[in-house]
Design a protein around this motif. Structure first.
Motif, PDB file in Angstrom:
ATOM      1  N   VAL A  67      41.731  -2.629  33.649  1.00 32.42           N
ATOM      2  CA  VAL A  67      41.208  -2.310  32.311  1.00 32.42           C
ATOM      3  C   VAL A  67      39.758  -1.854  32.394  1.00 32.42           C
ATOM      4  O   VAL A  67      39.320  -0.999  31.622  1.00 32.42           O
ATOM      5  N   THR A  68      39.029  -2.397  33.358  1.00 32.75           N
ATOM      6  CA  THR A  68      37.614  -2.026  33.456  1.00 32.75           C
ATOM      7  C   THR A  68      37.435  -0.595  33.974  1.00 32.75           C
ATOM      8  O   THR A  68      36.374  -0.015  33.806  1.00 32.75           O
ATOM      9  N   ASP A  69      38.483  -0.031  34.622  1.00 31.09           N
ATOM     10  CA  ASP A  69      38.428   1.386  35.017  1.00 31.09           C
ATOM     11  C   ASP A  69      38.549   2.272  33.782  1.00 31.09           C
ATOM     12  O   ASP A  69      37.964   3.348  33.712  1.00 31.09           O
ATOM     13  N   LEU A  70      39.348   1.815  32.829  1.00 26.89           N
ATOM     14  CA  LEU A  70      39.621   2.601  31.620  1.00 26.89           C
ATOM     15  C   LEU A  70      38.559   2.373  30.537  1.00 26.89           C
ATOM     16  O   LEU A  70      38.377   3.193  29.637  1.00 26.89           O
ATOM     17  N   LEU A  71      37.866   1.237  30.641  1.00 25.33           N
ATOM     18  CA  LEU A  71      36.942   0.823  29.577  1.00 25.33           C
ATOM     19  C   LEU A  71      35.880   1.871  29.227  1.00 25.33           C
ATOM     20  O   LEU A  71      35.664   2.136  28.028  1.00 25.33           O
ATOM     21  N   PRO A  72      35.191   2.515  30.205  1.00 23.47           N
ATOM     22  CA  PRO A  72      34.149   3.471  29.812  1.00 23.47           C
ATOM     23  C   PRO A  72      34.674   4.581  28.905  1.00 23.47           C
ATOM     24  O   PRO A  72      34.030   4.927  27.914  1.00 23.47           O
ATOM     25  N   SER A  73      35.860   5.130  29.210  1.00 21.31           N
ATOM     26  CA  SER A  73      36.364   6.229  28.378  1.00 21.31           C
ATOM     27  C   SER A  73      36.788   5.725  27.002  1.00 21.31           C
ATOM     28  O   SER A  73      36.653   6.442  26.001  1.00 21.31           O
ATOM     29  N   VAL A  74      37.285   4.493  26.920  1.00 20.60           N
ATOM     30  CA  VAL A  74      37.631   3.926  25.602  1.00 20.60           C
ATOM     31  C   VAL A  74      36.358   3.742  24.774  1.00 20.60           C
ATOM     32  O   VAL A  74      36.323   4.068  23.582  1.00 20.60           O
ATOM     33  N   LEU A  75      35.304   3.284  25.398  1.00 21.12           N
ATOM     34  CA  LEU A  75      34.038   3.098  24.673  1.00 21.12           C
ATOM     35  C   LEU A  75      33.442   4.444  24.251  1.00 21.12           C
ATOM     36  O   LEU A  75      32.756   4.532  23.233  1.00 21.12           O
ATOM     37  N   ASP A  76      33.721   5.505  25.046  1.00 24.89           N
ATOM     38  CA  ASP A  76      33.239   6.844  24.675  1.00 24.89           C
ATOM     39  C   ASP A  76      33.986   7.392  23.463  1.00 24.89           C
ATOM     40  O   ASP A  76      33.489   8.253  22.751  1.00 24.89           O
ATOM     41  N   SER A  77      35.227   6.887  23.249  1.00 25.23           N
ATOM     42  CA  SER A  77      36.100   7.482  22.229  1.00 25.23           C
ATOM     43  C   SER A  77      35.801   7.013  20.815  1.00 25.23           C
ATOM     44  O   SER A  77      36.279   7.603  19.851  1.00 25.23           O
ATOM     45  N   ALA A  78      35.026   5.943  20.661  1.00 24.03           N
ATOM     46  CA  ALA A  78      34.754   5.415  19.313  1.00 24.03           C
ATOM     47  C   ALA A  78      33.465   4.609  19.356  1.00 24.03           C
ATOM     48  O   ALA A  78      32.977   4.253  20.427  1.00 24.03           O
ATOM     49  N   SER A  79      32.952   4.325  18.177  1.00 15.92           N
ATOM     50  CA  SER A  79      31.705   3.557  18.099  1.00 15.92           C
ATOM     51  C   SER A  79      32.036   2.108  17.724  1.00 15.92           C
ATOM     52  O   SER A  79      32.267   1.796  16.559  1.00 15.92           O
ATOM     53  N   TYR A  80      32.078   1.251  18.721  1.00 18.21           N
ATOM     54  CA  TYR A  80      32.460  -0.148  18.477  1.00 18.21           C
ATOM     55  C   TYR A  80      31.227  -1.014  18.199  1.00 18.21           C
ATOM     56  O   TYR A  80      30.182  -0.840  18.827  1.00 18.21           O
ATOM     57  N   ASP A  81      31.391  -1.957  17.260  1.00 19.51           N
ATOM     58  CA  ASP A  81      30.309  -2.901  16.949  1.00 19.51           C
ATOM     59  C   ASP A  81      30.343  -4.111  17.869  1.00 19.51           C
ATOM     60  O   ASP A  81      29.322  -4.749  18.106  1.00 19.51           O
ATOM     61  N   LYS A  82      31.543  -4.435  18.341  1.00 17.73           N
ATOM     62  CA  LYS A  82      31.673  -5.676  19.116  1.00 17.73           C
ATOM     63  C   LYS A  82      32.884  -5.592  20.044  1.00 17.73           C
ATOM     64  O   LYS A  82      33.881  -4.943  19.712  1.00 17.73           O
ATOM     65  N   ILE A  83      32.764  -6.264  21.194  1.00 17.43           N
ATOM     66  CA  ILE A  83      33.896  -6.376  22.117  1.00 17.43           C
ATOM     67  C   ILE A  83      34.235  -7.853  22.263  1.00 17.43           C
ATOM     68  O   ILE A  83      33.344  -8.688  22.454  1.00 17.43           O
ATOM     69  N   LEU A  84      35.509  -8.185  22.152  1.00 12.55           N
ATOM     70  CA  LEU A  84      35.991  -9.550  22.374  1.00 12.55           C
ATOM     71  C   LEU A  84      36.875  -9.517  23.624  1.00 12.55           C
ATOM     72  O   LEU A  84      37.782  -8.678  23.707  1.00 12.55           O
ATOM     73  N   VAL A  85      36.621 -10.426  24.552  1.00 16.82           N
ATOM     74  CA  VAL A  85      37.311 -10.362  25.845  1.00 16.82           C
ATOM     75  C   VAL A  85      37.940 -11.691  26.209  1.00 16.82           C
ATOM     76  O   VAL A  85      37.348 -12.756  26.001  1.00 16.82           O
ATOM     77  N   CYS A  86      39.136 -11.630  26.803  1.00 17.53           N
ATOM     78  CA  CYS A  86      39.753 -12.833  27.371  1.00 17.53           C
ATOM     79  C   CYS A  86      40.694 -12.404  28.497  1.00 17.53           C
ATOM     80  O   CYS A  86      41.543 -11.530  28.300  1.00 17.53           O
ATOM     81  N   GLY A  87      40.518 -13.011  29.655  1.00 16.57           N
ATOM     82  CA  GLY A  87      41.364 -12.664  30.797  1.00 16.57           C
ATOM     83  C   GLY A  87      40.713 -13.131  32.080  1.00 16.57           C
ATOM     84  O   GLY A  87      39.878 -14.031  32.066  1.00 16.57           O
ATOM     85  N   PRO A  88      41.074 -12.498  33.211  1.00 23.89           N
ATOM     86  CA  PRO A  88      40.490 -12.881  34.494  1.00 23.89           C
ATOM     87  C   PRO A  88      38.965 -12.775  34.467  1.00 23.89           C
ATOM     88  O   PRO A  88      38.416 -11.865  33.829  1.00 23.89           O
ATOM     89  N   GLU A  89      38.291 -13.664  35.199  1.00 26.33           N
ATOM     90  CA  GLU A  89      36.831 -13.713  35.113  1.00 26.33           C
ATOM     91  C   GLU A  89      36.169 -12.403  35.529  1.00 26.33           C
ATOM     92  O   GLU A  89      35.215 -11.949  34.887  1.00 26.33           O
ATOM     93  N   ILE A  90      36.697 -11.759  36.567  1.00 26.39           N
ATOM     94  CA  ILE A  90      36.076 -10.519  37.041  1.00 26.39           C
ATOM     95  C   ILE A  90      36.132  -9.448  35.946  1.00 26.39           C
ATOM     96  O   ILE A  90      35.202  -8.666  35.760  1.00 26.39           O
ATOM     97  N   MET A  91      37.242  -9.448  35.182  1.00 23.42           N
ATOM     98  CA  MET A  91      37.380  -8.493  34.089  1.00 23.42           C
ATOM     99  C   MET A  91      36.387  -8.785  32.977  1.00 23.42           C
ATOM    100  O   MET A  91      35.746  -7.885  32.433  1.00 23.42           O
ATOM    101  N   MET A  92      36.226 -10.072  32.669  1.00 26.33           N
ATOM    102  CA  MET A  92      35.283 -10.451  31.601  1.00 26.33           C
ATOM    103  C   MET A  92      33.853 -10.134  32.021  1.00 26.33           C
ATOM    104  O   MET A  92      33.055  -9.635  31.230  1.00 26.33           O
ATOM    105  N   ARG A  93      33.543 -10.421  33.288  1.00 21.33           N
ATOM    106  CA  ARG A  93      32.182 -10.188  33.783  1.00 21.33           C
ATOM    107  C   ARG A  93      31.838  -8.693  33.737  1.00 21.33           C
ATOM    108  O   ARG A  93      30.761  -8.298  33.285  1.00 21.33           O
ATOM    109  N   LYS A  94      32.758  -7.851  34.217  1.00 19.01           N
ATOM    110  CA  LYS A  94      32.490  -6.404  34.240  1.00 19.01           C
ATOM    111  C   LYS A  94      32.406  -5.840  32.819  1.00 19.01           C
ATOM    112  O   LYS A  94      31.595  -4.964  32.539  1.00 19.01           O
TER     113      LYS A  94
END
Ligand code: FES
Length: 248
Positions: A165-192
């Motif tokens: 998911v962290t490979d895809l995340l930059p392009s998702v963030l480019d696609s819209a203007s988000y106010d907040k991100i909520l994360v839950c999952g493996p620690e490496i994913m949350m950290r990145k």
């Protein structure tokens, strides 16, 4: 308010290999990010296990679990009408404002609390990751109609984008203007994810998954370091501002 209840099972269904959806009858109020401590109806299993709340609707409490050991194996054999004992709800919850555009980022069982966040937000997008199409499709079905847009990454590329998911995340963030991100999952994913959110100046909250013994703030088994010193995931969390816990 926290209650101890005997909850009758309404459904205990394997929705993908080793992933079960558990729905029980429970008259409680809860919010996204909170969890239950579940006691199995057998003296062979004395420890309760934490399960994130995926939704609560009309007295029906939905949760998910992966079969990973003897306890969850036993849980998977329970049928509709059997009872489990719950302490619920526990922990704090995500901070969700109706006016905010929210991106949910998760993988594995971390998608359960994010499903509840999608329901509470009413206008969130979800970026989800998983091992393969079977695993991700069962979650996609759950999020359908609850999240606005669904972005997918899989380890084997069988559906969505190949990779994490962290490979895809930059392009998702480019696609819209988000106010907040909520994360839950493996620690490496949350950290990145927390790192990228910080670089882009987006608020980020994480729901930590920790092994828990008491779940009530009494045993310290879930303690973590934060910028405010030691904190207990079960009582002070499980939701924290990302910068509180991923500061080094
Ligand atoms: Fe016992 Fe958190 S699980 S203090």
């Amino acid at each position: 308010m926290k209650k101890i209840i005997n909850a009758a099972i309404i459904e205990n269904l394997e929705i993908a290999k080793n992933i079960h959806r558990l729905i029980v009858s429970a008259d409680i109020e809860a919010h996204a990010g909170q969890f239950v401590q579940l006691k199995l109806p057998s003296n062979d299993f004395t420890l309760r296990r934490p399960l994130g709340i995926a939704s609560i609707d009309n007295g029906q409490l939905k949760m998910f679990y992966r079969v990973v050991g003897r306890g969850t194996e036993f849980l998977s054999t329970l049928k509709a009408g059997d009872e489990v004992n719950l302490i619920a709800p526990l922990g704090n919850s995500f901070n969700i404002a109706a006016s905010e555009r929210i991106l949910l980022v998760g993988g594995g069982m971390g998608l359960a609390p994010l499903l509840f966040a999608a329901i509470e937000s009413k206008s969130a997008d979800i970026l989800m990751g998983g091992r393969n199409s079977e695993e991700v499709n069962c979650w996609k079905n759950e999020f359908q109609g609850k999240a606005n847009n669904i972005f997918i990454a899989t380890d084997d590329g069988s559906v969505g984008t190949y990779g994490f998911v962290t490979d895809l995340l930059p392009s998702v963030l480019d696609s819209a203007s988000y106010d907040k991100i909520l994360v839950c999952g493996p620690e490496i994913m949350m950290r990145k994810t927390a790192q990228l959110a910080k670089e882009r100046g987006i608020k980020c909250q994480v729901s930590l998954e920790k092994r828990m013994a008491c779940g009530l703030g009494a045993c310290l088994s879930c303690s973590i370091d934060t910028i405010h010193g030691r904190r207990k995931v079960c009582k002070d969390g499980s939701v924290f501002d990302a910068e509180e816990v991923f500061y080094n």
